[in-house]
Motif scaffolding. Structure first.
Motif, PDB file in Angstrom:
ATOM      1  N   ALA A 276       0.833  -1.199   0.000  1.00  0.00           N
ATOM      2  CA  ALA A 276       0.000   0.000   0.000  1.00  0.00           C
ATOM      3  C   ALA A 276       0.873   1.256   0.000  1.00  0.00           C
ATOM      4  O   ALA A 276       2.050   1.224   0.363  1.00  0.00           O
ATOM      5  CB  ALA A 276      -0.918   0.012   1.218  1.00  0.00           C
ATOM      6  N   VAL A 277       0.277   2.373  -0.394  1.00  0.00           N
ATOM      7  CA  VAL A 277       0.941   3.673  -0.358  1.00  0.00           C
ATOM      8  C   VAL A 277       0.218   4.535   0.665  1.00  0.00           C
ATOM      9  O   VAL A 277      -1.002   4.697   0.604  1.00  0.00           O
ATOM     10  CB  VAL A 277       0.913   4.366  -1.736  1.00  0.00           C
ATOM     11  CG1 VAL A 277       1.599   5.723  -1.663  1.00  0.00           C
ATOM     12  CG2 VAL A 277       1.561   3.495  -2.796  1.00  0.00           C
ATOM     13  N   ILE A 278       0.987   5.076   1.626  1.00  0.00           N
ATOM     14  CA  ILE A 278       0.415   5.972   2.622  1.00  0.00           C
ATOM     15  C   ILE A 278       1.230   7.257   2.643  1.00  0.00           C
ATOM     16  O   ILE A 278       2.353   7.298   2.138  1.00  0.00           O
ATOM     17  CB  ILE A 278       0.378   5.342   4.027  1.00  0.00           C
ATOM     18  CG1 ILE A 278       1.795   5.028   4.525  1.00  0.00           C
ATOM     19  CG2 ILE A 278      -0.494   4.091   4.048  1.00  0.00           C
ATOM     20  CD1 ILE A 278       1.841   4.501   5.959  1.00  0.00           C
ATOM     21  N   SER A 279       0.666   8.311   3.232  1.00  0.00           N
ATOM     22  CA  SER A 279       1.370   9.582   3.324  1.00  0.00           C
ATOM     23  C   SER A 279       2.300   9.572   4.540  1.00  0.00           C
ATOM     24  O   SER A 279       2.183   8.728   5.439  1.00  0.00           O
ATOM     25  CB  SER A 279       0.375  10.733   3.439  1.00  0.00           C
ATOM     26  OG  SER A 279      -0.285  10.695   4.689  1.00  0.00           O
ATOM     27  N   SER A 280       3.219  10.549   4.582  1.00  0.00           N
ATOM     28  CA  SER A 280       4.130  10.641   5.716  1.00  0.00           C
ATOM     29  C   SER A 280       3.369  10.937   7.005  1.00  0.00           C
ATOM     30  O   SER A 280       3.717  10.435   8.074  1.00  0.00           O
ATOM     31  CB  SER A 280       5.175  11.733   5.458  1.00  0.00           C
ATOM     32  OG  SER A 280       4.554  12.978   5.177  1.00  0.00           O
ATOM     33  N   LEU A 281       2.293  11.722   6.914  1.00  0.00           N
ATOM     34  CA  LEU A 281       1.491  12.012   8.095  1.00  0.00           C
ATOM     35  C   LEU A 281       0.792  10.750   8.597  1.00  0.00           C
ATOM     36  O   LEU A 281       0.746  10.491   9.805  1.00  0.00           O
ATOM     37  CB  LEU A 281       0.466  13.099   7.784  1.00  0.00           C
ATOM     38  CG  LEU A 281      -0.464  13.502   8.939  1.00  0.00           C
ATOM     39  CD1 LEU A 281       0.350  14.012  10.129  1.00  0.00           C
ATOM     40  CD2 LEU A 281      -1.464  14.562   8.474  1.00  0.00           C
ATOM     41  N   GLN A 282       0.273   9.962   7.672  1.00  0.00           N
ATOM     42  CA  GLN A 282      -0.361   8.705   8.067  1.00  0.00           C
ATOM     43  C   GLN A 282       0.656   7.765   8.701  1.00  0.00           C
ATOM     44  O   GLN A 282       0.326   7.037   9.641  1.00  0.00           O
ATOM     45  CB  GLN A 282      -1.022   8.054   6.847  1.00  0.00           C
ATOM     46  CG  GLN A 282      -2.269   8.780   6.350  1.00  0.00           C
ATOM     47  CD  GLN A 282      -2.769   8.243   5.025  1.00  0.00           C
ATOM     48  OE1 GLN A 282      -1.991   7.756   4.194  1.00  0.00           O
ATOM     49  NE2 GLN A 282      -4.067   8.322   4.807  1.00  0.00           N
ATOM     50  N   LEU A 283       1.879   7.774   8.198  1.00  0.00           N
ATOM     51  CA  LEU A 283       2.927   6.935   8.779  1.00  0.00           C
ATOM     52  C   LEU A 283       3.167   7.313  10.232  1.00  0.00           C
ATOM     53  O   LEU A 283       3.297   6.439  11.099  1.00  0.00           O
ATOM     54  CB  LEU A 283       4.211   7.071   7.974  1.00  0.00           C
ATOM     55  CG  LEU A 283       5.429   6.327   8.531  1.00  0.00           C
ATOM     56  CD1 LEU A 283       5.157   4.831   8.622  1.00  0.00           C
ATOM     57  CD2 LEU A 283       6.661   6.600   7.678  1.00  0.00           C
ATOM     58  N   LEU A 284       3.210   8.606  10.509  1.00  0.00           N
ATOM     59  CA  LEU A 284       3.418   9.049  11.882  1.00  0.00           C
ATOM     60  C   LEU A 284       2.254   8.613  12.780  1.00  0.00           C
ATOM     61  O   LEU A 284       2.459   8.208  13.923  1.00  0.00           O
ATOM     62  CB  LEU A 284       3.571  10.573  11.919  1.00  0.00           C
ATOM     63  CG  LEU A 284       4.856  11.135  11.302  1.00  0.00           C
ATOM     64  CD1 LEU A 284       4.811  12.654  11.283  1.00  0.00           C
ATOM     65  CD2 LEU A 284       6.076  10.637  12.062  1.00  0.00           C
TER      66      LEU A 284
END
Length: 215
Positions: A190-198
């Motif tokens: 999947a691809v997630i944003s850096s904010l979602q990663l945090l």
């Protein structure tokens, strides 16, 4: 993509449908409008270039039904068996899907827009070119499913599970919320944003058995 019934290429061919749904029946260019079906048995039915507007399905059984080029608008489908169904080139919008069994289903080129999905079982389903647009997904289970080219723009995911799923080009960046209680290993691909990663970092650490301490 059609935004309303009149935009459908087959809109001028639609004929009002009267009567019950039947098992293994074939429905072509039928318009189901404002009707309520409760406890009907229509397993194996085929719906080709059909439209459903304001239709209520409660405890209906449509296992192994086929939905090809269908339009589903402002419908309420509750406690209905849609397991092993096939959906292709279809749109489902502005409706409610609750308590739905859709495991083992095949979803191809399907758009689900402005819908609420609650307690939907999509385990072992195959999704390809599927868009969940501006939807609310709560307690949706993708366990063991195969997702390819699936996206969630503007959608909220809460208690959504991907345990054992296989993901390829699944874009979660547009999701407004990612509430994933478990199965984080299923996000591989999947691809997630850096904010979602945090936001997901504590859950990733817990899933990996990693302790995070600053002192």
């Amino acid at each position: 993509m059609a935004q309303q019934l009149a935009d459908l290429p087959y809109a001028h061919l639609l004929q009002p449908h009267a009567g019950p749904l039947r098992r293994d029946a074939r429905y072509d260019t039928a318009h189901f409008e404002g009707v309520a079906y409760e406890g009907v048995e229509a397993g194996g039915a085929t719906f080709m270039e059909c439209a459903f507007t304001g239709v209520s399905l409660t405890e209906a059984r449509l296992r192994k039904a086929r939905f090809n080029e269908v339009w589903v608008d402002a419908c309420r489908w509750v406690a209905t068996d849609l397991a092993e169904t096939e959906w292709q080139d279809a749109t489902v919008q502005a409706g409610l899907l609750a308590g739905i069994s859709a495991y083992g289903s095949q979803l191809r080129r399907l758009t689900i827009r402005q819908c609420k999905l609650e307690a939907v079982n999509l385990r072992s389903a195959v999704l390809r070119d599927v868009v969940f647009e501006d939807c609310q997904l709560r307690d949706v289970d993708f366990g063991g499913a195969k997702l390819t080219d699936v996206s969630f723009p503007g959608s909220s995911l809460e208690e959504v599970r991907f345990g054992g799923a296989t993901l390829k080009k699944v874009d979660l960046r547009g999701a407004t919320r990612l509430g994933l209680p478990d199965g984080h290993e299923g996000l591989r691909g999947a691809v997630i944003s850096s904010l979602q990663l945090l936001e997901l970092a504590p859950q990733f650490a817990q899933a990996l058995g990693v302790q995070v301490k600053d002192a």
